[in-house]
Design a protein around this motif. Sequence first.
Motif, mmCIF file in Angstrom:
data_model
loop_
_atom_site.group_PDB
_atom_site.id
_atom_site.type_symbol
_atom_site.label_atom_id
_atom_site.label_comp_id
_atom_site.label_asym_id
_atom_site.label_seq_id
_atom_site.Cartn_x
_atom_site.Cartn_y
_atom_site.Cartn_z
ATOM 1 N N VAL A 189 0.916 -1.061 -0.114
ATOM 2 C CA VAL A 189 -0.081 0.075 -0.134
ATOM 3 C C VAL A 189 0.715 1.203 -0.055
ATOM 4 O O VAL A 189 0.757 2.131 -0.727
ATOM 5 N N TYR A 201 -6.001 0.809 -0.031
ATOM 6 C CA TYR A 201 -5.763 -0.084 1.280
ATOM 7 C C TYR A 201 -6.957 -1.391 1.492
ATOM 8 O O TYR A 201 -6.418 -2.436 1.439
ATOM 9 N N TYR A 258 -6.146 -5.166 1.163
ATOM 10 C CA TYR A 258 -6.279 -5.942 2.345
ATOM 11 C C TYR A 258 -7.391 -7.151 2.148
ATOM 12 O O TYR A 258 -7.225 -8.183 2.731
ATOM 13 N N PHE A 312 0.151 6.926 7.059
ATOM 14 C CA PHE A 312 -0.342 5.593 6.869
ATOM 15 C C PHE A 312 0.771 4.659 7.669
ATOM 16 O O PHE A 312 -0.009 3.782 7.935
ATOM 17 N N PHE A 330 -8.514 2.043 8.032
ATOM 18 C CA PHE A 330 -7.347 1.313 8.834
ATOM 19 C C PHE A 330 -7.715 0.676 10.070
ATOM 20 O O PHE A 330 -7.312 -0.353 10.383
#
Length: 362
Positions: A35, A140, A144, A244, A290
Motif C-alpha cells: 500500500v 488499502y 487488504y 499511513f 485502517f
Amino acid sequence: MDFIQANKLLSISLFLAIISCLVGRFSAGDIDYKVILTLFGLMLLIQGFEQVGLLRFVAQKLLHHSQDSRRLVQLMVLLSLIGSMFLTNDVAILTLLPIYLKILNLLPKFKGRLLGSVLIIVAANLGSSFFPFGNPQNLYLYDYYHVAFSQFLLWMGLVLLVSIIALWLLTLLVAKDSLEEIEFKQATFARNESFLLAALMAIMILVVLNLFPYQWTVPLVALAVFFYRRSLFRRVDYGLLATFVCFFIIVGNIGEADFIRENLHALSSKQVYLTSIGMSQVISNVPAAFLIAPFTDYQQAVILGVNIGGLGTLLASLANLIGYNLFHSFYPDETKRFLGLFSLVNFGLLVILGGIFFFFIH
C-alpha cells in the motif's frame, strides 16, 4: 509548533503510534509495504498530470460549451466526478475548484457560487470511490480484503449511479442565467509527457489489480519519473505516507487488545457499516478504514461505509478540508454561508445514500 499546526493528522497519528508502541510493541510486519509503495507511485504520477496541465486544458474546453450558469456548474461537477476517478479526490479539487472560483471572479452576478463549489467537492469525493485506486482508503481496502475487481466495481458502481442522479438533481437548483463573454488565456498541455504519464499510470493500475508485482514495478516507475522529471519527487505528500505507516502501527497494536478485537468481531454487517460511517465523521474515512478493516470480515460493509462516510462533516474526508480552505482563500467573507450549505448538502446526501445502501449490506 508550526510543523504540528501544519501537519495535524500526521502529528496526532505519530503521537498515537508512539503511545501504542510504549503500551504494546513495535513490529515492522504490521506495515503494509505494498500500500505504501503503490500510493507513492500513484502520487508521483498524479503530480505529473497536474504539472502537464491536462485537466486544466479539458476544463477550459468544457467551459467553452457552457451556455448558461447551470450548464457551467454541471460541466464542472461532471469533470470533478470523472477526474477524481483517475486522479483522486484531492487532486480533482485542487485543480478544478480554483479554476471555477477564478471564473466566478469574472462573473460578479453569478448566483451559483456557493452551491457550485460544494457540489464540485462532493462530486470529487463520490467519484473517487468508484475505482480501487481512486482514493487511499480504497487502495488499502482493495488490497487488504483481496476483493475481486468486478465485485468492487459492482458495489461502488451502484453508489456512483445514485450519486450521479443526486448531483444532477442538485445542479438543477442553480439559476439558469446567461453567462457574460469570458476571455480565456488559451490553455495547453504537454502531449508527449501526458502519453508517458498515462502509460505509467496504466502500469500502476495493473499493480493495484495484482497483475504486476509491486516490489519491482513501483521502483521501475519511480526510476522512469526520475529521468523524466525528478522535481515531482519533491511534490509527493510524504507526510501522508508517514501517516499511513503510523496507522498500520496503531492498528497492529490495537489488534493485540482482546476486548476490542472481540467487540468488533461481534458486530453484524450492518453494524460494521454504520460504525464505518460514524467513525469517518470524527476521524475521517482513511483512518476509519485502517482501524476497522483488520477486525471484521464484512468487506462490503467497510468499503461502502467509509466511502459514503466521506460525506457529512468537514472532517469526514481530507478532501473536504482542502475544498473548504480553497473557498476560504477566495471568498473569506462568505465562509460561514459556505459551511452552512456544505453541511446541509453533505448531511442530506449522507442520509440518502447511507439509508439506501444500508439495505444492500449483507
